[in-house]
Design a protein around this motif. Structure first.
Motif, PDB file in Angstrom:
ATOM      1  N   LEU A 299      32.029  44.200  36.553  1.00 46.97           N
ATOM      2  CA  LEU A 299      32.220  45.501  35.918  1.00 46.97           C
ATOM      3  C   LEU A 299      33.312  45.420  34.861  1.00 46.97           C
ATOM      4  N   PHE A 300      34.435  44.748  35.184  1.00 48.31           N
ATOM      5  CA  PHE A 300      35.528  44.548  34.243  1.00 48.31           C
ATOM      6  C   PHE A 300      35.641  43.070  33.904  1.00 48.31           C
ATOM      7  N   MET A 396      28.782  49.580  32.448  1.00 44.49           N
ATOM      8  CA  MET A 396      29.803  50.594  32.667  1.00 44.49           C
ATOM      9  C   MET A 396      29.217  52.002  32.666  1.00 44.49           C
ATOM     10  N   SER A 399      27.856  52.854  36.170  1.00 40.25           N
ATOM     11  CA  SER A 399      28.755  52.711  37.318  1.00 40.25           C
ATOM     12  C   SER A 399      29.545  53.998  37.532  1.00 40.25           C
ATOM     13  N   LYS A 400      29.907  54.254  38.784  1.00 44.08           N
ATOM     14  CA  LYS A 400      30.622  55.462  39.144  1.00 44.08           C
ATOM     15  C   LYS A 400      32.034  55.132  39.648  1.00 44.08           C
ATOM     16  N   TYR A 402      34.968  54.360  38.435  1.00 42.97           N
ATOM     17  CA  TYR A 402      36.008  53.542  37.817  1.00 42.97           C
ATOM     18  C   TYR A 402      36.838  54.311  36.789  1.00 42.97           C
ATOM     19  N   LYS A 404      38.266  57.146  37.038  1.00 45.08           N
ATOM     20  CA  LYS A 404      39.477  57.659  37.673  1.00 45.08           C
ATOM     21  C   LYS A 404      40.527  56.562  37.779  1.00 45.08           C
ATOM     22  N   GLN A 405      40.073  55.356  38.130  1.00 47.62           N
ATOM     23  CA  GLN A 405      40.995  54.225  38.245  1.00 47.62           C
ATOM     24  C   GLN A 405      41.621  53.897  36.890  1.00 47.62           C
ATOM     25  N   VAL A 406      40.804  53.897  35.840  1.00 49.60           N
ATOM     26  CA  VAL A 406      41.291  53.550  34.501  1.00 49.60           C
ATOM     27  C   VAL A 406      42.247  54.612  33.976  1.00 49.60           C
ATOM     28  N   GLU A 446      46.338  46.610  37.234  1.00 49.81           N
ATOM     29  CA  GLU A 446      45.503  47.430  38.096  1.00 49.81           C
ATOM     30  C   GLU A 446      44.078  46.901  38.252  1.00 49.81           C
ATOM     31  N   LEU A 447      43.496  46.426  37.162  1.00 53.22           N
ATOM     32  CA  LEU A 447      42.068  46.078  37.180  1.00 53.22           C
ATOM     33  C   LEU A 447      41.787  44.606  37.422  1.00 53.22           C
TER      34      LEU A 447
END
Length: 450
Positions: A299-300, A396, A399-400, A402, A404-406, A446-447
C-alpha cells in the motif's frame, strides 16, 4: 531487441579520476555494456549555467573558467597518454570562453544550450581515453549526430523516428565493435544547433538511446545504491527498495525523487526495457530493478519531496455554475507555454501548481503577460516557497482507513493543497518549505518504520 546494455553515469560518478575508474570497473564487469552515456563532471554544469546567465564581472568570469580548467586538468593529469584528449578538452574550453563573453553581452536560450552542453562534450573525451588505457576497445561518439530534437532550446523534444533511423545507421554498427562513450543531456535540431533536454535530461537521453538501439537493459549509475523509501539524508532510517514497478517509479520520479529524471522511464516503458539503479561508488551493494511486473505491491512504497513549487490560485464568482471558465484559463496558460502540474477546484476558485523543468532551474514563474490576461477573468494569487510531498503506493483509491493514519500524522502541519484520486499510486499535498522535511520525517516514521 539487441543484447546491448546501456550504462549511464551521473556527474558524481565521473567527478574525478578515481570516480571515472570506478565507472570503468562497472563497465568491465558487464561484457554486454556497449553504450556508455556520461554526464558532465560534478559541478561543471552549474558553473556553465552561471556563465550562460551572463557574468559581466570579468574577474568572476575568469574564476569560473579557471575552475572549469582545474576540474578537467586534475583528471587529465592522471591519464597515461593525455596529449590528444587534452587538446580536445582545451578546444572546448576555448569555446566556453567565447560563449561566456557573448553571454555577458546578451544571453539566449540557444546560446545557453550550446554553452552548457560543453560539460558532457569534455567529460566523454576523458572517459573514453581512460577506458582505452584500461584495455577496452572504446571510442567516443557525438550524440548530436543521432539524438535529433526540435528547436525548443532548454527543454527540447526528441524526434523519435529520426533518432531511431540515425541510430540504426551509425550508432548500432559502431556498438558491434566498440564500447561507445557518448553524452547525455544534449542533442541537436534539424539545422545542427545544439539543444538540451533540460536539467536532469541525461537519464532521459540514456533511455531514448536505449530505446533507439533496442537495448536489453538500461543501467543508471549514481551516488546512492538504488531507490530508497525516501531520501536518507532526510530520514536516516530510509531503506532500499530491491524491486519497484514502472508505475511506482514513474510517480516517484515525477514527484521529486532525485534518483531519476521524470521522463526517464517513458522510453523504457514503451519497449519494456528493465532499468537498474545502482551506486558506482558501491556497486557491490546492488540496487533497485524497475520492471513492469514485481512480486509485491505494498500500500505504501515510498515518500518523495519536490520543492521550488509555485501555486497559483484563481478566484471568481463567475466560476459558479459557469461554462468555459477553466477552458479560458488553460487557453491563456497554453498561449504562454505555462505547464500545469497539479490542480484542485472549488465552486469559485481553482488552485494549480507550476513546475520548472528547463535548463535554467529555479522556482517556476507565472509570466507577467499571462498574469495580466488571467486578471481580466479573475483575482490571481501567486505563492512561492512551497514543497510538494507525495506518498507513493498501490491501490490507494481502493483501500480504506489509511487516510486517518496519514492525516493524523500531519495534524500539526498547515497543508496548502491536497491532490488525490487521479491516480491509484499517489496522494500528495503542498506545504511550506520550512516544514517539508519535518513532514517527511514524521510520515516515514509512522508509515515505514513501524
Amino acid at each position: 531487441m539487441s543484447n546491448f546494455n546501456v550504462a549511464k553515469f551521473g556527474g558524481t560518478s565521473v567527478a574525478n579520476f578515481e570516480a571515472m575508474s570506478r565507472c570503468a570497473a562497472v563497465i568491465e564487469a558487464n561484457p554486454n555494456t556497449k553504450l556508455v552515456v556520461s554526464s558532465a563532471c560534478s559541478g561543471v554544469t552549474n558553473l556553465l549555467v552561471e556563465l550562460a546567465n551572463g557574468v559581466q564581472d570579468t574577474q568572476r568570469r575568469s574564476e569560473i573558467l579557471t575552475k572549469l580548467a582545474e576540474i578537467h586538468n586534475a583528471i587529465l593529469g592522471q591519464l597515461e597518454n593525455s596529449d590528444q584528449v587534452a587538446s580536445d578538452v582545451y578546444a572546448i574550453l576555448d569555446t566556453v570562453t567565447s560563449l561566456a563573453e557573448a553571454a555577458s553581452i546578451q544571453s539566449s536560450h540557444k546560446l545557453t544550450d550550446h554553452l552548457v552542453a560543453c560539460g558532457e562534450l569534455m567529460s566523454t573525451h576523458i572517459l573514453a581515453q581512460l577506458l582505452k588505457e584500461r584495455g577496452l576497445n572504446a571510442t567516443r561518439f557525438d550524440i548530436r549526430d543521432v539524438l535529433r530534437t526540435d528547436a525548443n532550446f532548454g527543454k527540447a523534444e526528441p524526434q523519435l523516428e529520426t533518432i531511431k533511423q540515425l541510430a540504426d545507421r551509425s550508432l548500432v554498427p559502431l556498438c558491434q565493435d566498440y564500447v561507445v562513450v557518448t553524452q547525455g543531456f544534449i542533442g541537436s535540431d534539424s539545422e545542427g544547433n545544439t539543444t538540451t533536454l533540460g536539467r536532469g535530461g541525461s537519464d532521459y537521453s540514456a533511455a531514448l538511446i536505449a530505446e533507439a538501439v533496442e537495448a536489453s537493459g538500461l543501467e543508471i549509475w549514481t551516488d546512492v545504491p538504488g531507490i530508497y523509501t525516501t531520501d536518507p539524508r532526510i530520514a536516516p532510517k530510509a531503506s532500499p527498495i530491491p524491486e519497484i514497478s514502472f508505475s511506482e517509479a514513474s510517480e516517484m520520479a515525477n514527484f521529486g525523487a532525485k534518483i531519476l529524471h521524470p521522463s526517464t522511464l517513458v522510453p523504457a516503458l514503451r519497449h519494456d526495457i528493465p532499468v537498474f539503479v545502482g551506486s558506482s561508488k558501491q556497486p557491490e551493494k546492488g540496487g533497485t530493478w524497475i520492471r513492469h511486473q514485481v512480486e509485491s505491491s505494498p500500500l505504501f512504497r515510498a515518500l518523495a519531496l519536490r520543492c521550488n513549487q509555485t501555486m497559483v490560485t484563481l478566484r471568481s464568482a463567475n466560476m459558479f455554475h459557469a461554462y468555459g471558465f477553466l477552458a479560458k484559463v488553460f487557453e491563456i496558460l497554453a498561449k504562454h507555454k505555462v505547464s500545469v502540474d497539479l490542480i484542485t477546484t472549488s465552486e469559485i476558485s481553482v488552485s494549480l501548481t507550476l513546475d520548472q523543468t528547463d535548463t535554467a532551474g529555479g522556482a517556476p514563474q507565472l509570466p507577467e503577460q499571462a498574469r495580466i490576461e488571467l486578471e481580466e477573468l479573475c483575482h490571481v494569487e501567486v505563492e512561492h516557497n512551497l514543497c510538494l510531498v507525495a506518498l507513493i503506493g498501490n491501490n490507494m483509491s481502493e483501500s480504506k482507513g489509511y487516510a486517518k493514519q496519514v492525516f493524523g500524522t500531519l495534524e500539526d502541519f498547515n497543508l496548502r493543497m491536497i491532490c488525490y484520486g487521479a491516480s491509484p499510486h499517489n496522494l500528495c499535498f503542498l506545504l511550506h518549505e520550512s516544514v517539508s522535511k519535518q513532514a517527511i520525517q514524521k510520515l516515514h516514521t509512522e508509515l515505514f518504520e513501524g
